[in-house]
Design an enzyme around this catalytic site. Sequence first.
Site, short mmCIF file in Angstrom:
data_model
loop_
_atom_site.label_atom_id
_atom_site.label_comp_id
_atom_site.label_asym_id
_atom_site.label_seq_id
_atom_site.Cartn_x
_atom_site.Cartn_y
_atom_site.Cartn_z
N LYS A 14 27.87 45.14 47.24
CA LYS A 14 28.57 45.27 46.12
C LYS A 14 27.83 46.22 45.09
O LYS A 14 26.65 45.74 44.82
CB LYS A 14 29.19 44.13 45.22
CG LYS A 14 30.24 44.46 44.27
CD LYS A 14 30.67 43.16 43.68
CE LYS A 14 31.62 43.36 42.54
NZ LYS A 14 32.33 42.16 41.89
N SER A 52 37.62 41.91 41.75
CA SER A 52 36.72 43.28 41.40
C SER A 52 36.14 43.85 42.70
O SER A 52 35.73 45.05 42.95
CB SER A 52 35.91 43.15 40.32
OG SER A 52 34.86 42.34 40.45
N SER A 77 36.97 37.19 41.58
CA SER A 77 36.57 38.45 42.60
C SER A 77 36.09 38.50 43.70
O SER A 77 35.79 39.63 44.18
CB SER A 77 35.63 39.37 41.47
OG SER A 77 36.36 39.88 40.53
#
Length: 495
Positions: A78, A153, A177
């Site tokens: 990420k 997210s 998330s």
Amino acid sequence: MLIKKSAVELGQLIAAGEVSAVEVTQAHLDRIAVVDDRVHAFLHVGSGSALEQAAAVDARRAAGETLGPLAGVPIAHKDVFSTHDMPTTAASRILQGWRPPFDATVTARLRAAGLVILGKTNMDEFAMGSSTENSAYGPTHNPWDLTRIPGGSSGGSSAAVASYEAPLATGTDTGGSIRQPAAVTGLVGMKPTYGGSSRYGLIAFASSLDTPGPFARNVLDAALLHEAFSGHDVMDSTSIDAPVPSVVAAARQADVAGLRVGVVREFSGDGYQPGVLARFHEATELLESLGAKVVEVSCPAFDYALPAYYLIAPSEASSNLARFDAMRYGLRVGDDGSRSAEEVMALTRAEGFGAEVKRRIILGTYALSSGYYDAYYGKAQQVRTLISRDFDAAFEQVDVLVSPTTPTTAFPIGERADNPMAMYLADLCTIPSNMAGNAAISVPCGLADEDGLPVGLQIMAPVLADDRVYRVGAAVEKALEDRWGGPLLGKAPQL
Ligand code: GLN
């Protein structure tokens, strides 16, 4: 086909010399080249550095070194974790092109375990969102249906694993998330106990909630990744100085006989998609058939978790994001010698932050302002205590709590983009575990009848009982895969 193999299998093949880490990495880079223009999971692909890392693993093996279980296995990382050799933007314009001078602890531990970092994945800007539509670099698409969101997210990470671009990915979970994107793409996603995984070098959103965790296509793979990057870190003051729970052993144990399971009463009814509730109900029946004792449990303060979260998280964000001052990182707008530092900062922040980030900064600044602090931030902190007490009371009666991970399946891109309230509801069931800091996982539990899209089962356990959610998750996975004749992801359309 290499890309369809699990991380465990790939690690074994590489350690046995049956396939090289370079071949495995190349197969995933080839897959990215074929599908990522449609999926858009990655903001940056580091082909050169990935192949170098893979070659280093092959060289260690050739030199007779015994490799760890994930050595040579590719991973999608990420873009909120600092990487010294790749850009780190948190999907914000304000950090465009920024290269940190150091690695996050999670990044460093991935490298130490021999994992091969393929690149950095798309996300909602500063991890604020549930759909990855808040990225400054365009949305990511759900591999099950490219017109739908992959969750958020950490939507780039979920999409990368669900489209076989990587067997593993990292995420961060502040309000859901990891678990929500895992649920809507048919994956396993785990939020460890807060403080169980290091925040050092993670671009901060809400520091009392942010928790790094793994994405994988099965429970054992997630557990291996969890063990690889978790554990005490002196660089993070909230890191827990205790042994990492034995999550890999628990994932292998995979049984629920005699376990007491509590169904959270508050997480059903209006606003829940019928197909989601149907699969959730079947999952509780399955747990019973495997020997668990299932009872209903009430956690009344959970009803206030969402509004309290939307005071606490923006308050912390408004403070954390003050560091983007046009001087220290990335973007600088209007610095032509005619303007003051304050004017340059205002111009940079106006242009560099997206609408949702600005909304959070304004909400948080308001909630913390003198005269309103007690009424908003203070009250939200009291609700947070009540949520922890509900968990404590529940865990006196049961070993784990279960709920749907998210009230609906993946929604169409654009559907909630202009409606923040509708977007926030995606995290209704996941937020309580962030507020209390306890362990929670999402595992696939089937497809909703209405739309044929994946549904997630959330399993929650007390603080530092991370092993328990893996044990239950693995038992559910085993029973359901027997029923389906393989992983749920096998039912996804071919890309
Ligand atoms: N969707 C939630 C939010 O927008 C949670 C995000 C997260 O966990 N990072 O704040």
